[in-house]
Scaffold this motif. Structure first.
Motif, mmCIF file in Angstrom:
data_model
loop_
_atom_site.group_PDB
_atom_site.id
_atom_site.type_symbol
_atom_site.label_atom_id
_atom_site.label_comp_id
_atom_site.label_asym_id
_atom_site.label_seq_id
_atom_site.Cartn_x
_atom_site.Cartn_y
_atom_site.Cartn_z
ATOM 1 N N ALA A 78 0.815 -1.218 0.000
ATOM 2 C CA ALA A 78 0.000 0.000 0.000
ATOM 3 C C ALA A 78 0.844 1.262 0.000
ATOM 4 N N MET A 79 2.078 1.170 0.476
ATOM 5 C CA MET A 79 3.004 2.298 0.460
ATOM 6 C C MET A 79 4.067 2.046 -0.611
ATOM 7 N N ALA A 131 2.951 2.115 -5.104
ATOM 8 C CA ALA A 131 1.871 1.783 -4.178
ATOM 9 C C ALA A 131 0.707 1.147 -4.919
ATOM 10 N N THR A 132 0.085 0.165 -4.264
ATOM 11 C CA THR A 132 -1.158 -0.461 -4.730
ATOM 12 C C THR A 132 -2.163 -0.312 -3.602
ATOM 13 N N VAL A 133 -3.249 0.417 -3.823
ATOM 14 C CA VAL A 133 -4.070 0.847 -2.698
ATOM 15 C C VAL A 133 -5.517 0.353 -2.762
ATOM 16 N N THR A 134 -5.839 -0.545 -3.701
ATOM 17 C CA THR A 134 -7.201 -1.071 -3.779
ATOM 18 C C THR A 134 -7.170 -2.582 -3.909
ATOM 19 N N TRP A 153 -6.474 -1.819 2.953
ATOM 20 C CA TRP A 153 -6.308 -1.294 1.600
ATOM 21 C C TRP A 153 -6.787 -2.301 0.553
ATOM 22 N N HIS A 154 -6.438 -3.560 0.771
ATOM 23 C CA HIS A 154 -6.572 -4.565 -0.283
ATOM 24 C C HIS A 154 -7.743 -5.512 -0.081
ATOM 25 N N GLU A 208 2.225 5.033 8.240
ATOM 26 C CA GLU A 208 1.520 4.183 7.286
ATOM 27 C C GLU A 208 0.073 3.909 7.685
ATOM 28 N N ARG A 244 -5.952 5.143 8.282
ATOM 29 C CA ARG A 244 -6.878 4.024 8.137
ATOM 30 C C ARG A 244 -7.334 3.503 9.495
ATOM 31 N N GLN A 273 -1.177 10.323 4.359
ATOM 32 C CA GLN A 273 -2.183 11.203 3.760
ATOM 33 C C GLN A 273 -1.869 12.682 3.980
#
Length: 544
Positions: A84-85, A96-99, A128-129, A408, A412, A466
């Protein structure tokens, strides 16, 4: 011969002699810190050379990460990252992969081009995933073994092909704790079972050595001269020890490793007398760069990234409970045994209930056998109350915190895990410093990047991914942050007489920087560059 390094500024972390512009070194030890003029009593008597390559740079004590896991890093670094980061590593950049959709798409892309016998990806996080399951993996890849390893490292999921490949059946795992066979989930102590099955693959000599070589690059690039291996034996004690010695005990390694045994591993099927004798034998086998001492690592509650930390009321927003890595009564028994024998004890605690249990154990041990300067350390300390920190001070405990949790996870976790107040005050560093607790910060690599300047930046600014400032009253000064990765980190490892500051008589461990992290704007601390390190007097250019 004496070597004299000149610098724009030398930050010594020695309160009575805080700054200098020259440092004299002989045979790996510091002779004196001062100016070129003040060093003349040495220089007029002995052959010397002046090194002015870094006259426009800044020298600080060699960075120390008191808590990372070389063997865990060696297992993870050959994996395929989906995180995610963003991650910047010496050999490349990971976006980053955030979904959830993005995660599955990336997994499919990796599966299409990689022909690994067991395909392992690392970095999944539910927030996130989305939730991971065996069936979800199989919707992407069902024909060959696939492992999705959680960001926390404390859990993983497998598809059916992988469980078949490893001969894991429902009958075999029935009744084993912390295994959900239907979901293909193995977590905390159940992860240990999965690791035993995966060890022939993840610890294969070529793969494991490749991972350690990568870890060596990471440590050097971060400007470290000392790291703590805070749980030797996570996978296979003898193999870890032998491969680590073979790879790191040579002149190409510009850092030392302070090794702390995994308490559950070294006590397994041994009496305490046998355990103590075994650790003594490890100490006797120390090498110039690899050092065991009278230290032990124990574990309380579960992983912070997995939301398995044990929390005091009001707990998690969704009402779920954390997990214990070591039942409180067992932890109390182990702490008592090692305490009575005079060990420095490090306890993994992530939630405030974990902290409470660890402090209860320490209080009982202190009542039974009072000790001073004992080095009992709360490791990670994601959540802790102000009252617990005050109690820790009274009991003589230290803190080694993973402040990167805040960067991180805080946004969330505020929305989906514990609410805004507790998410904002994770990693109470200012409170710890205000109480004069010995306070260090660490990476627990790969739980955070092994970049001391980045972790200093988080500690000083408390800015999350964020861009929000979380818990500004817990921000610490740049000088406190530098102490947390130098002299305080040395104190946590029990080696502050050896390293951690720059003064006459100490080992010549230094990190050479492009600018002074104490004087640049606080938001620029992470942008300061590591130019080189000096380990026991030997210069090594930094990896860029």
């Amino acid at each position: 011969m004496i070597e004299v390094y000149l610098a724009k500024t030398i930050v010594t972390m020695n309160a009575s002699w805080p700054e200098a512009t020259a440092i004299a070194i002989r045979e790996g030890k510091i002779l004196e810190v001062g100016t070129l003029e003040s060093l003349q009593p040495w220089l007029i008597r002995f052959e010397h050379r002046v090194i002015d390559t870094y006259r426009d740079a800044v020298i600080v004590p060699g960075f120390i990460d008191p808590h990372l896991h070389p063997s865990m890093a060696a297992v993870i670094l050959p994996m395929h990252f989906i995180t995610a980061m963003p991650w910047s590593l010496p050999w490349g950049h990971v976006p980053a992969t955030v979904t959830a959709e993005g995660f599955d798409q990336r997994l499919a892309e990796i599966a299409k081009v990689e022909d690994d016998e067991v395909l392992i990806v690392w970095g999944h996080h539910d927030l996130w995933h989305g939730a991971m399951t065996r069936s979800r993996i199989e919707a992407v890849e069902s024909s060959r073994p696939v492992v999705v390893w959680n960001r926390s490292f404390h859990e993983l999921h497998m598809n059916s092909a992988c469980m078949s490949f490893l001969n894991i059946t429902e009958d075999i795992v029935e009744g084993r704790p912390q295994i959900d066979y239907a979901r293909g989930r193995f977590f905390e102590n159940g992860l240990g079972y999965a690791i035993q099955k995966l060890n022939p693959y993840i610890l294969a000599e070529a793969r494991f050595t490749f991972g350690l070589e990568r870890l060596k690059q990471v440590v050097a690039a971060g400007g470290h001269t000392t790291v703590g291996d805070m749980a030797v034996g996570l996978f296979d004690f003898d193999r870890e020890l032998n491969v680590t010695r073979a790879l790191f005990e040579n002149d190409s390694t510009p850092f030392r490793i302070e090794q702390v045994p995994h308490g559950a591993v070294v006590t397994h099927q041994r009496t305490f007398e046998e355990t103590n004798a075994f650790i003594e034998s490890l100490i006797e086998g120390n090498t110039p760069r690899l050092h065991f001492r009278k230290r032990i690592k124990l574990f309380a509650d579960g992983a912070f990234f997995s939301q398995l930390a044990q929390l005091l009321p009001p707990g998690y927003l969704d009402g779920h409970q954390g997990e214990w890595l070591m039942a409180p009564d067992v932890l109390e028994e182990r702490i008592d045994l090692f305490w009575q024998a005079g060990y420095q004890i490090h306890v993994h605690v992530t939630g405030d209930m974990g902290v409470e249990v660890a402090l209860d154990c320490l209080a009982k041990a202190q009542a039974k056998k009072p000790r001073f300067d004992h080095g009992f350390t709360l490791e990670h300390m994601g959540y802790a109350t102000p009252e617990q920190l005050q109690r820790a001070k009274r009991l003589g405990a230290s803190v080694s915190a993973n402040i990167y949790y805040l960067h991180e996870l805080s946004a969330r976790y505020a929305e989906l895990s514990v609410g805004y107040e507790r998410a904002s005050t994770m990693g109470r560093l200012a409170s710890s410093f205000a109480l004069d607790l010995t306070t260090a910060i660490h990476s627990d690599f790969t739980m955070a990047p092994a970049e001391p300047l980045l972790n200093m930046w988080v500690a000083v600014n408390r800015v999350n991914a964020q861009g929000e400032v979380m818990g500004p009253h817990e921000c610490i000064s740049a000088e406190q942050a530098l102490a947390a990765v130098t002299i305080n980190a040395a104190k946590v490892l029990g080696i502050d007489a050896l390293t951690g500051s720059l003064r006459a008589g100490k080992t010549a461990d230094m990190t050479i920087l492009s600018d002074n992290p104490l004087t640049v704007p606080s938001m620029a601390i992470k942008d300061v560059k590591v130019l080189a390190t000096v380990f026991e007097g030997e210069l090594t250019q930094a990896l860029q």
